[in-house]
Design a protein around this motif. Sequence first.
Motif, PDB file in Angstrom:
ATOM      1  N   VAL A 420      30.218  95.969  18.526  1.00  0.00           N
ATOM      2  CA  VAL A 420      30.748  94.627  18.255  1.00  0.00           C
ATOM      3  C   VAL A 420      30.319  93.651  19.355  1.00  0.00           C
ATOM      4  O   VAL A 420      30.007  92.495  19.087  1.00  0.00           O
ATOM      5  CB  VAL A 420      32.288  94.682  18.146  1.00  0.00           C
ATOM      6  CG1 VAL A 420      32.880  93.276  18.108  1.00  0.00           C
ATOM      7  CG2 VAL A 420      32.709  95.464  16.910  1.00  0.00           C
ATOM      8  N   VAL A 421      30.271  94.142  20.603  1.00  0.00           N
ATOM      9  CA  VAL A 421      29.871  93.280  21.731  1.00  0.00           C
ATOM     10  C   VAL A 421      28.426  92.807  21.556  1.00  0.00           C
ATOM     11  O   VAL A 421      28.100  91.647  21.813  1.00  0.00           O
ATOM     12  CB  VAL A 421      30.058  94.017  23.076  1.00  0.00           C
ATOM     13  CG1 VAL A 421      29.582  93.143  24.232  1.00  0.00           C
ATOM     14  CG2 VAL A 421      31.511  94.399  23.277  1.00  0.00           C
ATOM     15  N   ASP A 422      27.541  93.707  21.112  1.00  0.00           N
ATOM     16  CA  ASP A 422      26.152  93.311  20.844  1.00  0.00           C
ATOM     17  C   ASP A 422      26.105  92.185  19.819  1.00  0.00           C
ATOM     18  O   ASP A 422      25.356  91.221  19.964  1.00  0.00           O
ATOM     19  CB  ASP A 422      25.348  94.512  20.324  1.00  0.00           C
ATOM     20  CG  ASP A 422      25.099  95.549  21.386  1.00  0.00           C
ATOM     21  OD1 ASP A 422      24.411  95.230  22.369  1.00  0.00           O
ATOM     22  OD2 ASP A 422      25.574  96.688  21.234  1.00  0.00           O
ATOM     23  N   PHE A 423      26.903  92.334  18.770  1.00  0.00           N
ATOM     24  CA  PHE A 423      26.954  91.307  17.726  1.00  0.00           C
ATOM     25  C   PHE A 423      27.448  89.981  18.296  1.00  0.00           C
ATOM     26  O   PHE A 423      26.878  88.923  18.024  1.00  0.00           O
ATOM     27  CB  PHE A 423      27.874  91.768  16.585  1.00  0.00           C
ATOM     28  CG  PHE A 423      28.147  90.706  15.557  1.00  0.00           C
ATOM     29  CD1 PHE A 423      27.250  90.454  14.540  1.00  0.00           C
ATOM     30  CD2 PHE A 423      29.309  89.940  15.621  1.00  0.00           C
ATOM     31  CE1 PHE A 423      27.493  89.463  13.590  1.00  0.00           C
ATOM     32  CE2 PHE A 423      29.570  88.952  14.690  1.00  0.00           C
ATOM     33  CZ  PHE A 423      28.646  88.717  13.669  1.00  0.00           C
ATOM     34  N   ALA A 424      28.519  90.032  19.094  1.00  0.00           N
ATOM     35  CA  ALA A 424      29.103  88.810  19.657  1.00  0.00           C
ATOM     36  C   ALA A 424      28.076  88.045  20.495  1.00  0.00           C
ATOM     37  O   ALA A 424      27.947  86.827  20.382  1.00  0.00           O
ATOM     38  CB  ALA A 424      30.329  89.166  20.507  1.00  0.00           C
ATOM     39  N   TYR A 425      27.323  88.772  21.314  1.00  0.00           N
ATOM     40  CA  TYR A 425      26.298  88.112  22.140  1.00  0.00           C
ATOM     41  C   TYR A 425      25.128  87.633  21.290  1.00  0.00           C
ATOM     42  O   TYR A 425      24.480  86.640  21.624  1.00  0.00           O
ATOM     43  CB  TYR A 425      25.806  89.052  23.243  1.00  0.00           C
ATOM     44  CG  TYR A 425      26.687  89.026  24.463  1.00  0.00           C
ATOM     45  CD1 TYR A 425      26.564  88.018  25.405  1.00  0.00           C
ATOM     46  CD2 TYR A 425      27.662  90.001  24.657  1.00  0.00           C
ATOM     47  CE1 TYR A 425      27.394  87.978  26.528  1.00  0.00           C
ATOM     48  CE2 TYR A 425      28.486  89.976  25.770  1.00  0.00           C
ATOM     49  CZ  TYR A 425      28.346  88.954  26.709  1.00  0.00           C
ATOM     50  OH  TYR A 425      29.166  88.904  27.803  1.00  0.00           O
ATOM     51  N   ALA A 426      24.833  88.340  20.194  1.00  0.00           N
ATOM     52  CA  ALA A 426      23.748  87.900  19.305  1.00  0.00           C
ATOM     53  C   ALA A 426      24.103  86.572  18.643  1.00  0.00           C
ATOM     54  O   ALA A 426      23.231  85.737  18.405  1.00  0.00           O
ATOM     55  CB  ALA A 426      23.480  88.965  18.245  1.00  0.00           C
ATOM     56  N   VAL A 427      25.398  86.362  18.355  1.00  0.00           N
ATOM     57  CA  VAL A 427      25.839  85.084  17.754  1.00  0.00           C
ATOM     58  C   VAL A 427      25.728  83.969  18.787  1.00  0.00           C
ATOM     59  O   VAL A 427      25.095  82.947  18.561  1.00  0.00           O
ATOM     60  CB  VAL A 427      27.280  85.201  17.221  1.00  0.00           C
ATOM     61  CG1 VAL A 427      27.782  83.846  16.744  1.00  0.00           C
ATOM     62  CG2 VAL A 427      27.337  86.214  16.089  1.00  0.00           C
ATOM     63  N   HIS A 428      26.355  84.176  19.957  1.00  0.00           N
ATOM     64  CA  HIS A 428      26.268  83.186  21.044  1.00  0.00           C
ATOM     65  C   HIS A 428      26.788  83.826  22.330  1.00  0.00           C
ATOM     66  O   HIS A 428      27.748  84.598  22.303  1.00  0.00           O
ATOM     67  CB  HIS A 428      27.096  81.943  20.721  1.00  0.00           C
ATOM     68  CG  HIS A 428      26.716  80.759  21.552  1.00  0.00           C
ATOM     69  ND1 HIS A 428      27.139  80.599  22.847  1.00  0.00           N
ATOM     70  CD2 HIS A 428      25.936  79.686  21.274  1.00  0.00           C
ATOM     71  CE1 HIS A 428      26.652  79.469  23.344  1.00  0.00           C
ATOM     72  NE2 HIS A 428      25.912  78.894  22.405  1.00  0.00           N
ATOM     73  N   THR A 429      26.173  83.482  23.445  1.00  0.00           N
ATOM     74  CA  THR A 429      26.570  84.064  24.731  1.00  0.00           C
ATOM     75  C   THR A 429      28.028  83.761  25.058  1.00  0.00           C
ATOM     76  O   THR A 429      28.752  84.625  25.553  1.00  0.00           O
ATOM     77  CB  THR A 429      25.660  83.539  25.863  1.00  0.00           C
ATOM     78  OG1 THR A 429      24.308  83.840  25.526  1.00  0.00           O
ATOM     79  CG2 THR A 429      25.986  84.203  27.184  1.00  0.00           C
ATOM     80  N   ASP A 430      28.504  82.551  24.747  1.00  0.00           N
ATOM     81  CA  ASP A 430      29.901  82.185  25.038  1.00  0.00           C
ATOM     82  C   ASP A 430      30.880  83.034  24.237  1.00  0.00           C
ATOM     83  O   ASP A 430      31.962  83.371  24.726  1.00  0.00           O
ATOM     84  CB  ASP A 430      30.138  80.701  24.728  1.00  0.00           C
ATOM     85  CG  ASP A 430      29.441  79.792  25.730  1.00  0.00           C
ATOM     86  OD1 ASP A 430      29.043  80.306  26.797  1.00  0.00           O
ATOM     87  OD2 ASP A 430      29.275  78.590  25.438  1.00  0.00           O
ATOM     88  N   ILE A 431      30.502  83.366  22.996  1.00  0.00           N
ATOM     89  CA  ILE A 431      31.359  84.233  22.165  1.00  0.00           C
ATOM     90  C   ILE A 431      31.392  85.634  22.763  1.00  0.00           C
ATOM     91  O   ILE A 431      32.441  86.279  22.834  1.00  0.00           O
ATOM     92  CB  ILE A 431      30.862  84.249  20.704  1.00  0.00           C
ATOM     93  CG1 ILE A 431      31.094  82.864  20.079  1.00  0.00           C
ATOM     94  CG2 ILE A 431      31.564  85.334  19.892  1.00  0.00           C
ATOM     95  CD1 ILE A 431      30.580  82.719  18.673  1.00  0.00           C
ATOM     96  N   GLY A 432      30.240  86.126  23.209  1.00  0.00           N
ATOM     97  CA  GLY A 432      30.181  87.434  23.860  1.00  0.00           C
ATOM     98  C   GLY A 432      31.037  87.476  25.106  1.00  0.00           C
ATOM     99  O   GLY A 432      31.783  88.437  25.334  1.00  0.00           O
ATOM    100  N   ASN A 433      30.994  86.408  25.905  1.00  0.00           N
ATOM    101  CA  ASN A 433      31.743  86.371  27.166  1.00  0.00           C
ATOM    102  C   ASN A 433      33.249  86.330  26.963  1.00  0.00           C
ATOM    103  O   ASN A 433      34.005  86.728  27.855  1.00  0.00           O
ATOM    104  CB  ASN A 433      31.320  85.148  27.993  1.00  0.00           C
ATOM    105  CG  ASN A 433      29.933  85.311  28.592  1.00  0.00           C
ATOM    106  OD1 ASN A 433      29.429  86.425  28.719  1.00  0.00           O
ATOM    107  ND2 ASN A 433      29.312  84.202  28.957  1.00  0.00           N
ATOM    108  N   SER A 434      33.706  85.823  25.802  1.00  0.00           N
ATOM    109  CA  SER A 434      35.154  85.656  25.604  1.00  0.00           C
ATOM    110  C   SER A 434      35.726  86.518  24.480  1.00  0.00           C
ATOM    111  O   SER A 434      36.838  86.296  24.037  1.00  0.00           O
ATOM    112  CB  SER A 434      35.458  84.178  25.316  1.00  0.00           C
ATOM    113  OG  SER A 434      34.737  83.746  24.170  1.00  0.00           O
ATOM    114  N   CYS A 435      34.959  87.527  24.001  1.00  0.00           N
ATOM    115  CA  CYS A 435      35.472  88.347  22.887  1.00  0.00           C
ATOM    116  C   CYS A 435      36.516  89.353  23.377  1.00  0.00           C
ATOM    117  O   CYS A 435      36.413  89.889  24.486  1.00  0.00           O
ATOM    118  CB  CYS A 435      34.324  89.059  22.162  1.00  0.00           C
ATOM    119  SG  CYS A 435      33.419  90.250  23.148  1.00  0.00           S
TER     120      CYS A 435
END
Length: 722
Positions: A420-435
Motif C-alpha cells: 500500500v505504501v508503494d501505491f501511496a507514493y506512486a500517487v503522490h509523495t505527500d500522500i506517501g508521507n502522510s498515509c
Amino acid sequence: MSAQEPTAMTASPEQRLYEQLNGILGQYLDPVHIDLVCQAYQFGAKHHTGQFRKSGEAYICHPLAVAISLAEMRMDVHGIMAAILHDLIEDTDVTKEDILNLFGDDVAELVDGVTKLTQLNCKTQAEAQAENVRKMCLAMTKDMRVIMVKLGDRLHNMKTLGVMRPDKKRRIAKETLDIYTPIANRLGMNRIRHQLESLCFQAMYPMRYRILKNAVKKARGNRKEIVETIIHSLNTRLQQLHISCEIHGREKYLYSIYKKMLTKNLSFSDIFDVYAFRIHCDDVDTCYRVLGIVHNLFKPIPGKFKDYIALPKANGYQSLHTILIGPYGVPIEIQIRTHQMHRMSESGIAAHWLYKSDDEEHSKSKTRANEWVRDLLEIQKTAGNSLEFIDNLKIDLFPQEIFVFTPQGNIIKLPRNSSVVDFAYAVHTDIGNSCVSARIDKHLVPLQTKLENGVTIEVITASWARPNPLWLNYVVTNKARTGIRSYLKHFKQQEAISLGRRLLEKELKDMGKSLVDISQLMQQQLLLAVKLESIDQLYEEIGLGNKMPFLIAKQLNQTDISAVIKLDDTETRKETPLTIKGSEGMVVTIAKCCRPIPGDPIVGYFNPGKGIVIHHHECRNSTNERKKSTNWLEVEWSDDASGEYPTEIRLELLNQPGTLATIASTISKMGSNIENVIITDQDGRVSVDLITLTVKDRVHLANIMRQLKKLFIVLKITRTRG
C-alpha cells in the motif's frame, strides 16, 4: 523483353521490390490471386505518387516491403493486398468505401483496422497512442490478420529508422518494445519478435549494441572448434542408434544477451560460455528418446530441465529444454522439438497461413490465440478509456507487473509484491508521507498489505502522520524508498537542530548566559574553531550527540573562543534538567533495556550520531556510563509529556483456556495496545507471560495493573525493568 519486365539495371527500387514480391507469391498463390495483388499494387502506387519517405525512396516501397514480409509467412491474398494498401486511408484521399468497392469487404476491413485514427481529440501523445492500439486490438478481435499486417509494418519502420532524430528513434523503439514485441511473443511469432527486439536495442542503445555485436563476433571464432566437437558427438551417438535428426548450433540474440546481462548482473563471458543447440526430430516420441540419449552422453545439471511439450507455454510454444555439462566442462543448452514445433515457434499464429493444415497443433495454437483475442474484447468492454485499456493489455503482456486503480478510476502501474505504501507514493509523495492505512475494495487493510491486480485502493492520510523507517522493509519501488529516506533524513535533521538549540540554551543558562548574549562575531569564531559552516550545523551536531553542549557552552564562555576545552573528571557543573516532552522524535529515543515511561526518574545519554537515549535512573546498563560525566545529562519528563510508550509487565497466570483472551480484553478496555507476548514458562497449572504494552504514563500503567490484579486468573503481576 516487355515494358512490364525492365532489366535489373533500369528497374526502379519499387519495381524491384514488386518483382521480389511476385517471385515469392508465385510459390504458393494461384495466378488469379497474383493478378488481384497486381491490381492492388497499381492502385496503391498511383495514389502514393509524389509521396516520399524521409529516406528519399518512393513511399510505395514501404507497403511493398511489408507485403514481402507477409508473403514470406505465406499470408493469403487478402492479407497481402491489405499490406500494400494499408497506408492509403491515412496518407491519401482514398476512403474505406473506395477500397471496399474495388477490392471487397475483407480487404477494406483489414486496411481500416491497421489505419491510425487521425481526428483524435486527445490531450497527450500517450492517449493518442493508446487509442490507436485499442482500435488495432479491436480490429484484431475480428480478424487476426490485422496484427500480422501491423507487425510487418512496424518491422519495416524499425528497419528504416536511420534517418530519424535520435530522440524519435528512442520513442518509436520504446513503443515497439512496450506493445508490439510482447504481442508478437503472445502470438508465438518469435521470428518477428527477435527481429524487432534487435532493431529496438540498436535504436535505443547504439553504442551498447555495437560493442556487444563486436564482442559476439570476436567470441564466435574461439567457439567454432567446441561447437563442431559437440555437434560431431551428438551426430555420432544418434547415428549409432539409427535416429534421424537435424542438429543446429543456435546463435544467441543480441537483445536476449543484453537483457540477461542486465537482469542477472552477469558479464558477457558468463552468458557466452553457454553453447546452445537445437535438435529437430520427426515426432514427439523421438524427442523424448533424444532427450534420454543426450542425458546419457553429457551430464545434466539438476533443476535445469523444462518440458514445454507436455505443458506448452501460453502462446503455444512447445519444446524440451535441458542444460548439460559438455566437453571441456562447458555448459550446453539443448532444445529438442519436432520440425513442426519449430515452425510454430518461429511463426506462431502465422503458421496457420504458412502451412495450410488441419493438424491438431496448428488448430490448438489458433484456438489459444483466439481465446486471448476474446479476452481483449472483454478488456475493451470494461475499460473506461483508451489508457485504461492499454494498461489492462499490458497486465496480460507483462505478468511481472500489476495494475491497480485509484478511487477516481486512474490506473497505477506497480511491480509485483508492491505494498500500500508503494501505491501511496506512486500517487503522490505527500500522500506517501502522510498515509496511515488504506481501504482495498472498501475493506480496511494495514500499510504492509501486498497488492493484487485490478484492486481499487483508497489511501487514508493524517496530518500528524510521517514515514516510518520500518516501511523500508517492505516497499519495493524506488519512488517509495527514495521518498521515505529523504523525508526521514530531513525530519531527523530538523529535530536534531531543534534539540541541539535547546541543549545549548540550557547549558548557557546554567552559566548565567543566553544565546542572545552571544555576538555574531563569537558565533563565527566558534564555527571556525569547530570547522562547521553554519550555526544550524552546530545545533545539528549537538542534537545528534556528536558535540557535547556543555563543552560548546564553555567555549562560548571563554575569552579565547579557539581554546581547546577538556573537561576534567573531577570538574563539576551546575545541572538544570532538560525537559523531555515525548515529541522530539528520532533524536530522542527510549532505551529498550529499561523502557522508562513518563513519571519515571530518568537520565539521558549522548549516543554519537543518533542523539539522546533516555534510560530509567535505576537502569543497570547506565551504571558504567554515568561515570563518564561528559556523556550523560540530567533530564526529566515534562508535565504534559505526550505519546504512547512501550513497557513490559510479567504475569503469573492460571493456565486454562481463554486466559490470554481475558488478559488482552482487559488491557484493551483500559485504552492500551499489546505489542508483544512471550510465554517464558509453562506447566500444567501456571504460565509465566511477558507482555509488552503501550501506556501514556505511570498512572496509566498503575490503573492497568490494578484492573489485571482483580482477575482471579492473575496470581502475580510485576513491571520488568532491565
